[in-house]
Design a protein around this motif. Structure first.
Motif, PDB file in Angstrom:
ATOM      1  N   VAL A 160       0.878  -1.170   0.000  1.00  0.00           N
ATOM      2  CA  VAL A 160       0.000   0.000   0.000  1.00  0.00           C
ATOM      3  C   VAL A 160       0.916   1.221   0.000  1.00  0.00           C
ATOM      4  N   VAL A 161       0.647   2.152  -0.933  1.00  0.00           N
ATOM      5  CA  VAL A 161       1.525   3.300  -1.133  1.00  0.00           C
ATOM      6  C   VAL A 161       0.730   4.594  -1.059  1.00  0.00           C
ATOM      7  N   PHE A 162       1.308   5.585  -0.375  1.00  0.00           N
ATOM      8  CA  PHE A 162       0.728   6.930  -0.351  1.00  0.00           C
ATOM      9  C   PHE A 162       1.869   7.924  -0.309  1.00  0.00           C
ATOM     10  N   ALA A 163       1.689   9.051  -0.994  1.00  0.00           N
ATOM     11  CA  ALA A 163       2.740  10.066  -1.016  1.00  0.00           C
ATOM     12  C   ALA A 163       2.127  11.456  -0.953  1.00  0.00           C
ATOM     13  N   THR A 164       2.828  12.321  -0.239  1.00  0.00           N
ATOM     14  CA  THR A 164       2.531  13.744  -0.237  1.00  0.00           C
ATOM     15  C   THR A 164       3.789  14.420  -0.782  1.00  0.00           C
ATOM     16  N   PRO A 165       3.746  15.713  -1.040  1.00  0.00           N
ATOM     17  CA  PRO A 165       4.977  16.364  -1.499  1.00  0.00           C
ATOM     18  C   PRO A 165       6.128  16.244  -0.502  1.00  0.00           C
ATOM     19  N   THR A 194     -15.185  -3.130  -4.153  1.00  0.00           N
ATOM     20  CA  THR A 194     -15.618  -4.507  -4.425  1.00  0.00           C
ATOM     21  C   THR A 194     -14.526  -5.373  -5.050  1.00  0.00           C
ATOM     22  N   ARG A 195     -13.508  -4.753  -5.638  1.00  0.00           N
ATOM     23  CA  ARG A 195     -12.462  -5.540  -6.299  1.00  0.00           C
ATOM     24  C   ARG A 195     -11.528  -6.163  -5.270  1.00  0.00           C
ATOM     25  N   PRO A 196     -11.390  -7.502  -5.300  1.00  0.00           N
ATOM     26  CA  PRO A 196     -10.484  -8.152  -4.344  1.00  0.00           C
ATOM     27  C   PRO A 196      -9.021  -7.949  -4.729  1.00  0.00           C
ATOM     28  N   VAL A 197      -8.173  -7.928  -3.719  1.00  0.00           N
ATOM     29  CA  VAL A 197      -6.737  -7.814  -3.961  1.00  0.00           C
ATOM     30  C   VAL A 197      -6.224  -9.105  -4.595  1.00  0.00           C
ATOM     31  N   GLU A 198      -5.120  -8.967  -5.296  1.00  0.00           N
ATOM     32  CA  GLU A 198      -4.448 -10.119  -5.880  1.00  0.00           C
ATOM     33  C   GLU A 198      -3.020 -10.140  -5.360  1.00  0.00           C
ATOM     34  N   VAL A 199      -2.417 -11.297  -5.358  1.00  0.00           N
ATOM     35  CA  VAL A 199      -1.051 -11.454  -4.861  1.00  0.00           C
ATOM     36  C   VAL A 199      -0.133 -10.460  -5.568  1.00  0.00           C
ATOM     37  N   GLY A 200       0.624  -9.709  -4.783  1.00  0.00           N
ATOM     38  CA  GLY A 200       1.604  -8.780  -5.332  1.00  0.00           C
ATOM     39  C   GLY A 200       1.062  -7.425  -5.729  1.00  0.00           C
ATOM     40  N   ASP A 201      -0.239  -7.168  -5.541  1.00  0.00           N
ATOM     41  CA  ASP A 201      -0.799  -5.862  -5.890  1.00  0.00           C
ATOM     42  C   ASP A 201      -0.067  -4.755  -5.139  1.00  0.00           C
ATOM     43  N   ARG A 202       0.142  -3.635  -5.819  1.00  0.00           N
ATOM     44  CA  ARG A 202       0.619  -2.416  -5.153  1.00  0.00           C
ATOM     45  C   ARG A 202      -0.533  -1.426  -5.235  1.00  0.00           C
ATOM     46  N   ILE A 203      -1.223  -1.250  -4.118  1.00  0.00           N
ATOM     47  CA  ILE A 203      -2.369  -0.352  -4.072  1.00  0.00           C
ATOM     48  C   ILE A 203      -1.851   1.062  -3.850  1.00  0.00           C
ATOM     49  N   GLU A 204      -2.174   1.936  -4.792  1.00  0.00           N
ATOM     50  CA  GLU A 204      -1.736   3.321  -4.724  1.00  0.00           C
ATOM     51  C   GLU A 204      -2.919   4.195  -4.336  1.00  0.00           C
ATOM     52  N   ILE A 205      -2.699   5.075  -3.388  1.00  0.00           N
ATOM     53  CA  ILE A 205      -3.734   5.995  -2.927  1.00  0.00           C
ATOM     54  C   ILE A 205      -3.454   7.335  -3.593  1.00  0.00           C
ATOM     55  N   TYR A 206      -4.435   7.834  -4.348  1.00  0.00           N
ATOM     56  CA  TYR A 206      -4.257   9.067  -5.105  1.00  0.00           C
ATOM     57  C   TYR A 206      -4.906  10.246  -4.394  1.00  0.00           C
ATOM     58  N   ARG A 207      -4.091  11.276  -4.132  1.00  0.00           N
ATOM     59  CA  ARG A 207      -4.606  12.501  -3.527  1.00  0.00           C
ATOM     60  C   ARG A 207      -5.455  13.249  -4.554  1.00  0.00           C
ATOM     61  N   PRO A 208      -6.445  14.016  -4.095  1.00  0.00           N
ATOM     62  CA  PRO A 208      -7.238  14.824  -5.033  1.00  0.00           C
ATOM     63  C   PRO A 208      -6.352  15.886  -5.691  1.00  0.00           C
ATOM     64  N   ARG A 241       6.408  13.652   1.936  1.00  0.00           N
ATOM     65  CA  ARG A 241       6.679  12.319   2.494  1.00  0.00           C
ATOM     66  C   ARG A 241       6.027  11.228   1.652  1.00  0.00           C
ATOM     67  N   GLN A 242       6.732  10.116   1.514  1.00  0.00           N
ATOM     68  CA  GLN A 242       6.210   8.946   0.815  1.00  0.00           C
ATOM     69  C   GLN A 242       6.315   7.745   1.745  1.00  0.00           C
ATOM     70  N   LEU A 243       5.326   6.846   1.633  1.00  0.00           N
ATOM     71  CA  LEU A 243       5.341   5.662   2.478  1.00  0.00           C
ATOM     72  C   LEU A 243       4.837   4.459   1.690  1.00  0.00           C
ATOM     73  N   LEU A 244       5.584   3.373   1.755  1.00  0.00           N
ATOM     74  CA  LEU A 244       5.190   2.106   1.153  1.00  0.00           C
ATOM     75  C   LEU A 244       5.149   1.085   2.278  1.00  0.00           C
ATOM     76  N   LEU A 245       3.988   0.469   2.465  1.00  0.00           N
ATOM     77  CA  LEU A 245       3.823  -0.548   3.498  1.00  0.00           C
ATOM     78  C   LEU A 245       3.625  -1.913   2.845  1.00  0.00           C
ATOM     79  N   GLN A 246       4.333  -2.897   3.328  1.00  0.00           N
ATOM     80  CA  GLN A 246       4.112  -4.270   2.889  1.00  0.00           C
ATOM     81  C   GLN A 246       3.177  -4.908   3.905  1.00  0.00           C
TER      82      GLN A 246
END
Length: 104
Positions: free
Chosen positions: A10-15, A66-80, A17-22
């Motif tokens: 799971v990934v989220f970034a601001t100008p 509703t979409r299930p995760v799949e092995v190895g997915d990198r979920i990115e969170i997009y800021r508005p 700070r960036q963070l990637l969590l496994q």
């Protein structure tokens, strides 16, 4: 029988700070639920990541709840977006035309 787990990121970034969590989540977990389970929202309390658009490897997922995760997915969170890119280009072109002495 034990519930099978799927490894994702799971990934989220601001100008600033960036963070990637496994994270390992139960099979069948949706993208939106995986973001909640990751705890990333607690790392960025100033952002409501629960309502942000989600994507997987750069592709926006419209049905993230509703979409299930799949092995190895990198979920990115997009800021508005702070500004509409088309409007920014239009204003920039108008300003350039005005600087050249043309009409906008």
């Amino acid at each position: 029988m034990a519930e099978s787990l799927i490894d994702i990121e799971v990934v989220f970034a601001t100008p600033e700070r960036q963070l990637l969590l496994q994270v390992s989540v139960p099979s069948g977990t949706t993208l939106r639920e995986a973001v909640r389970l990751s705890g990333i929202a607690e790392q960025f309390p100033e952002w409501d990541v629960g309502v942000c658009a989600l994507g997987v490897f750069g592709r926006v997922i419209a049905d993230a709840q509703t979409r299930p995760v799949e092995v190895g997915d990198r979920i990115e969170i997009y800021r508005p977006l702070l500004a509409d890119p088309k409007e920014v280009r239009r204003l920039r072109a108008a300003k350039a035309a005005q600087a050249r002495g043309g009409k906008s």
